[in-house]
Design an enzyme around this catalytic site. Structure first.
Site, PDB file in Angstrom:
ATOM      1  N   GLY A  40     -59.018  -0.621  19.142  1.00  0.00           N
ATOM      2  CA  GLY A  40     -59.743  -1.668  19.859  1.00  0.00           C
ATOM      3  C   GLY A  40     -60.153  -2.806  18.953  1.00  0.00           C
ATOM      4  O   GLY A  40     -60.258  -2.640  17.725  1.00  0.00           O
ATOM      5  N   ASN A  41     -60.351  -3.973  19.549  1.00  0.00           N
ATOM      6  CA  ASN A  41     -60.810  -5.128  18.784  1.00  0.00           C
ATOM      7  C   ASN A  41     -61.513  -6.100  19.717  1.00  0.00           C
ATOM      8  O   ASN A  41     -61.224  -6.145  20.916  1.00  0.00           O
ATOM      9  CB  ASN A  41     -59.663  -5.813  18.025  1.00  0.00           C
ATOM     10  CG  ASN A  41     -58.357  -5.728  18.773  1.00  0.00           C
ATOM     11  OD1 ASN A  41     -58.132  -6.489  19.710  1.00  0.00           O
ATOM     12  ND2 ASN A  41     -57.507  -4.777  18.403  1.00  0.00           N
ATOM     13  N   GLU A  86     -54.212  -7.274  15.836  1.00  0.00           N
ATOM     14  CA  GLU A  86     -53.933  -7.914  17.125  1.00  0.00           C
ATOM     15  C   GLU A  86     -54.558  -9.313  17.207  1.00  0.00           C
ATOM     16  O   GLU A  86     -54.809  -9.834  18.297  1.00  0.00           O
ATOM     17  CB  GLU A  86     -54.344  -6.981  18.256  1.00  0.00           C
ATOM     18  CG  GLU A  86     -53.355  -5.815  18.274  1.00  0.00           C
ATOM     19  CD  GLU A  86     -53.653  -4.690  19.244  1.00  0.00           C
ATOM     20  OE1 GLU A  86     -52.713  -4.312  19.952  1.00  0.00           O
ATOM     21  OE2 GLU A  86     -54.770  -4.187  19.272  1.00  0.00           O
ATOM     22  N   HIS A 107     -58.617   0.836  24.089  1.00  0.00           N
ATOM     23  CA  HIS A 107     -57.613   1.836  24.461  1.00  0.00           C
ATOM     24  C   HIS A 107     -58.290   2.935  25.274  1.00  0.00           C
ATOM     25  O   HIS A 107     -58.098   4.114  24.998  1.00  0.00           O
ATOM     26  CB  HIS A 107     -56.973   2.443  23.203  1.00  0.00           C
ATOM     27  CG  HIS A 107     -56.425   1.430  22.247  1.00  0.00           C
ATOM     28  ND1 HIS A 107     -56.323   1.656  20.897  1.00  0.00           N
ATOM     29  CD2 HIS A 107     -55.942   0.179  22.460  1.00  0.00           C
ATOM     30  CE1 HIS A 107     -55.788   0.587  20.299  1.00  0.00           C
ATOM     31  NE2 HIS A 107     -55.560  -0.322  21.232  1.00  0.00           N
ATOM     32  N   HIS A 172     -50.762   1.559  26.388  1.00  0.00           N
ATOM     33  CA  HIS A 172     -51.579   0.985  25.315  1.00  0.00           C
ATOM     34  C   HIS A 172     -53.055   0.903  25.712  1.00  0.00           C
ATOM     35  O   HIS A 172     -53.865   1.650  25.193  1.00  0.00           O
ATOM     36  CB  HIS A 172     -50.995  -0.389  24.960  1.00  0.00           C
ATOM     37  CG  HIS A 172     -51.595  -1.034  23.764  1.00  0.00           C
ATOM     38  ND1 HIS A 172     -51.014  -2.106  23.129  1.00  0.00           N
ATOM     39  CD2 HIS A 172     -52.757  -0.806  23.087  1.00  0.00           C
ATOM     40  CE1 HIS A 172     -51.769  -2.476  22.108  1.00  0.00           C
ATOM     41  NE2 HIS A 172     -52.836  -1.707  22.064  1.00  0.00           N
TER      42      HIS A 172
HETATM   43 ZN   LIG Z   1     -54.452  -2.071  20.901  1.00  0.00          ZN
END
Ligand SMILES: [Zn+2]
Length: 221
Positions: A40-41, A86, A107, A172
Site C-alpha cells: 500500500g501507499n 508506485e 491491497h 492487486h
Molecule cells: Zn500495490
C-alpha cells in the site's frame, strides 16, 4: 524540515498539519487491516509537490521524516527518501485530474479478491450494495492486471481517475482519489465493506439499481 520548504499557496503550518494528518491516516489504514507487510501507499498534493509514503516501509511505521517529497511536474524526488515504487501511478493521476489532492492505494483482502474474479475483469463493474457505497463510489470498474510499479499500470489507473474517484486493480487491490485524505479513506473503507458484502452473501445480495443510486444523488445533493 527539508520538505516544509516548498512554498506553493499554503503556509508552513498548514503543510505541517497536512503531513501529520497523512501520517495518522497511514497508521489507521494499517490498524484497520487494509494493508499487510509493506504493501500500500498513500500521498497528498500540496502546491506542486506530493508527499508520498516511501518504498519498503510498513504504513504503520511511517513518520513525517520518512515521507518522500516529489515534484509533480518533473517527477523528481526533492529529498533523499525513495518514494513508493508506485510513484508513477500517483504522479500521473495528479497530472490527469487537478481536483485530486489525496490518493490511497491498498491491497485489502476482499477488494483484491473481488478484483481477481474473472467475471469482473475487463467489462463488468462491482455492484453497489449499500447507500453509502452507491453514493460515494457507484459502479466500480476493474482494470486488467499490470505489473505493480509499471508505467502501464500507472497509465491505466490515471485514465480511470481522470473521470471517477476509484478503481480496482485485477489481482492487486484498489486505488481511490479525493479532494482530501478523509474522503479518500471513506472511499477505501466503503469499497472493502462492499466487497466483503459480496462474499458473505455469496454474490447473491440484491445490488442497488442505477435508478436507486441516481435517486440517492438527487436526495443528498
Ligand atoms: Zn500495490
Amino acid at each position: 524540515m527539508k520538505y516544509f520548504e516548498h512554498k506553493q499557496g499554503i503556509n508552513d503550518m498548514e503543510k505541517q498539519q497536512a503531513v501529520e494528518n497523512l501520517v495518522d491516516i497511514c497508521h489507521h489504514v494499517q490498524e484497520k487491516g487494509l494493508v499487510s507487510g509493506t504493501g500500500g501507499n498513500i500521498s497528498i498534493k500540496t502546491g506542486n509537490v506530493i508527499y508520498i509514503t516511501p518504498t519498503s516501509v510498513a504504513l504503520g511505521k511511517i513518520t513525517d521524516k520518512l515521507l518522500s517529497v516529489v515534484s509533480i511536474e518533473t517527477g523528481k524526488p526533492l529529498n533523499d527518501i525513495t518514494p513508493s515504487k508506485e510513484i508513477m501511478m500517483h504522479l500521473l493521476s495528479y497530472r490527469a485530474n487537478e481536483n485530486i489532492h489525496a490518493i490511497i492505494h491498498v491491497h485489502s483482502v476482499y477488494a483484491a479478491a473481488i478484483a481477481s474474479m474473472p467475471d469482473f475483469i475487463h467489462d463488468k463493474t462491482i455492484p453497489a450494495y449499500t447507500p453509502g457505497y452507491g453514493l460515494r463510489v457507484g459502479c466500480l470498474p476493474v482494470i486488467p492486471y499490470e505489473v505493480p510499479g509499471s508505467m502501464e499500470l500507472a497509465q491505466s489507473v490515471a485514465t480511470v481517475l481522470k473521470e471517477r474517484n476509484s478503481v480496482l486493480l485485477a489481482n492487486h487491490g484498489s486505488v481511490v482519489a479525493a479532494k482530501n485524505l478523509e474522503k479518500a479513506l471513506d472511499l477505501i473503507e466503503e469499497i472493502e465493506e462492499n466487497a466483503k458484502l459480496f462474499f458473505i452473501t455469496n454474490g447473491k445480495a440484491n445490488p442497488l439499481s442505477r435508478e436507486q443510486i441516481q435517486t440517492l444523488h438527487e436526495y443528498y445533493k
